[in-house]
Design a protein around this motif. Structure first.
Motif, mmCIF file in Angstrom:
data_model
loop_
_atom_site.group_PDB
_atom_site.id
_atom_site.type_symbol
_atom_site.label_atom_id
_atom_site.label_comp_id
_atom_site.label_asym_id
_atom_site.label_seq_id
_atom_site.Cartn_x
_atom_site.Cartn_y
_atom_site.Cartn_z
ATOM 1 N N ILE A 58 0.866 -1.354 -0.021
ATOM 2 C CA ILE A 58 0.019 -0.203 -0.123
ATOM 3 C C ILE A 58 1.085 1.351 -0.034
ATOM 4 C CG2 ILE A 58 -1.964 -1.052 1.002
ATOM 5 C CD1 ILE A 58 -1.240 -0.035 3.641
ATOM 6 N N LEU A 59 2.271 1.333 -0.527
ATOM 7 C CA LEU A 59 2.846 2.478 -0.594
ATOM 8 C C LEU A 59 2.315 3.548 -1.590
ATOM 9 C CD1 LEU A 59 6.542 0.568 -0.598
ATOM 10 C CD2 LEU A 59 5.822 2.126 1.235
ATOM 11 N N PRO A 60 2.225 4.595 -1.066
ATOM 12 C CA PRO A 60 1.995 5.528 -2.178
ATOM 13 C C PRO A 60 3.023 6.147 -2.907
ATOM 14 C CG PRO A 60 2.233 6.492 -0.081
ATOM 15 C CD PRO A 60 2.371 5.169 0.175
ATOM 16 N N PRO A 61 2.759 6.637 -4.428
ATOM 17 C CA PRO A 61 3.773 7.263 -4.973
ATOM 18 C C PRO A 61 4.183 8.292 -4.408
ATOM 19 C CG PRO A 61 1.615 6.824 -6.371
ATOM 20 C CD PRO A 61 1.308 6.730 -4.824
ATOM 21 N N PRO A 62 5.677 8.702 -4.539
ATOM 22 C CA PRO A 62 6.338 8.050 -5.562
ATOM 23 C C PRO A 62 7.310 6.829 -5.023
ATOM 24 C CG PRO A 62 7.631 10.079 -4.533
ATOM 25 C CD PRO A 62 6.324 9.812 -3.763
ATOM 26 N N ALA A 63 6.919 6.048 -3.907
ATOM 27 C CA ALA A 63 7.508 4.992 -3.424
ATOM 28 C C ALA A 63 7.356 3.734 -4.193
ATOM 29 C CB ALA A 63 6.846 4.833 -2.011
ATOM 30 N N VAL A 64 8.424 3.071 -4.506
ATOM 31 C CA VAL A 64 8.224 1.627 -5.079
ATOM 32 C C VAL A 64 9.399 0.712 -4.510
ATOM 33 C CG1 VAL A 64 7.796 2.779 -7.417
ATOM 34 C CG2 VAL A 64 10.140 2.528 -6.661
ATOM 35 N N ILE A 65 8.896 -0.451 -4.395
ATOM 36 C CA ILE A 65 9.570 -1.590 -4.100
ATOM 37 C C ILE A 65 10.763 -2.049 -5.063
ATOM 38 C CG2 ILE A 65 9.600 -3.992 -3.224
ATOM 39 C CD1 ILE A 65 6.776 -3.487 -2.293
#
Length: 318
Positions: A58-65
């Protein structure tokens, strides 16, 4: 050895910016076992909440795995499609957020929010769902008559209990507590954490407890992990880390809390501030603040060291 309920390996989370990616979680590996409470502590911005949101995707942008592996009961969470994620979230892994006032919908009653969750996952419908909502409020110590109340009509402690009821609505296997008592007074905080412990003993779920309060975490956790600058500095059994911390940062955190014993040592703060994750120091990230720093700490990043007891420490001195 027990099989982990939730297993994380070499996980990295990046925040994409105009100046390039900023790593918010850096090569973190951790396991959560059935029925245990694992505490994660560290200063604000160290990556604890980012890790929790990554586990639920459920990471919101701009976070990416950007790298790593997350497995829940042997299933690859990072490879799940939307339908699988819908089943995972709340039914198997749920979360109690830091501020229930922000997490709860202000324009519908708390009962409606619980009923919506139950119906969205086909757990119960109609009158059965409303009965379940009342039962959940009873379970967390709130009169079931409050099922028609709105969030603003409840006290801070009651709102947090509603958040717990909502998180437990589908009887999940894992409950993530993201600093659930930050805005509460110490008496209400004690009541909330005691309630969670009682419910855990009754229902058998695992708990991932995220906080900046190391003293509180040591009271309720079976194992603890210490975050610093997006990395896990140390993780191991609570009693061992509380009595004999192996990482200088862990030792500094413990010294920063006042002793409850008469004549105990005066608390001392850790000098300096956490580094910017946009430009972290070379070598060990704690070395600019470390009282035991050696020359190699300034240039060589330490690897994880596994001690005889199973504790893992990321420090040259371990």
């Amino acid at each position: 050895m027990k099989t982990p309920m939730l297993s994380v390996r070499d996980l990295c989370v990046d925040y994409i910016t105009e100046d390039g990616p900023v790593r918010g979680v850096d090569r973190v590996s951790v396991d959560l076992y059935p029925g245990e409470t694992l505490g994660l502590a560290g200063e604000s911005g160290s990556g604890k909440s980012t890790l929790a949101k990554a586990l639920m995707r459920i990471l919101p942008p701009p976070a990416v795995i950007s790298r790593g592996q997350v497995e829940f009961q042997g299933r690859d969470v990072l490879a799940m499609g939307e339908s699988e994620l819908k089943q995972l979230r709340w039914k198997h892994i749920s979360m109690v957020y830091q501020s229930a006032m922000d997490a709860l919908n202000p324009v519908i009653s708390v009962g409606e929010q619980i009923v919506d969750t139950l119906e969205a996952h086909d757990f119960a419908r109609g009158a059965a769902a409303w009965k379940r909502a009342g039962d959940l409020l009873d379970m967390v110590g709130i009169d079931r008559d409050n099922v028609r109340a709105y969030a603003h009509q409840l006290s801070g402690g009651m709102r947090q209990r509603v958040g717990i009821a909502l998180a437990l609505a589908l009887e999940p296997d894992v409950l993530i507590l993201d600093e659930p008592t930050t805005a509460l007074d110490v008496i209400v905080e004690f009541e909330i954490l005691s309630e969670i412990r009682r419910l855990q003993e009754r229902l058998g779920f695992s708990v991932l407890f995220i906080t900046h309060d190391l003293a509180r975490m040591l009271e309720i956790s079976d194992r603890v992990g210490i975050f610093y600058a997006a990395r896990l500095a140390e993780i191991g059994p609570t009693a061992e880390i509380g009595a004999d911390p192996k990482h200088p940062y862990t030792a500094g955190l413990l010294r920063a809390f006042p002793s409850l014993k008469a004549g105990g040592p005066e608390p001392t703060s850790i000098p300096g501030s956490p580094p910017s994750l946009a430009d972290p120091p070379k070598g060990c990230r704690f070395h600019p603040r470390c009282p035991l720093v050696e020359e190699r700490c300034r240039t060589e990043a330490p690897d994880d060291t596994t001690l005889a007891s199973g504790r893992v420490v990321r420090c040259h001195l371990a």
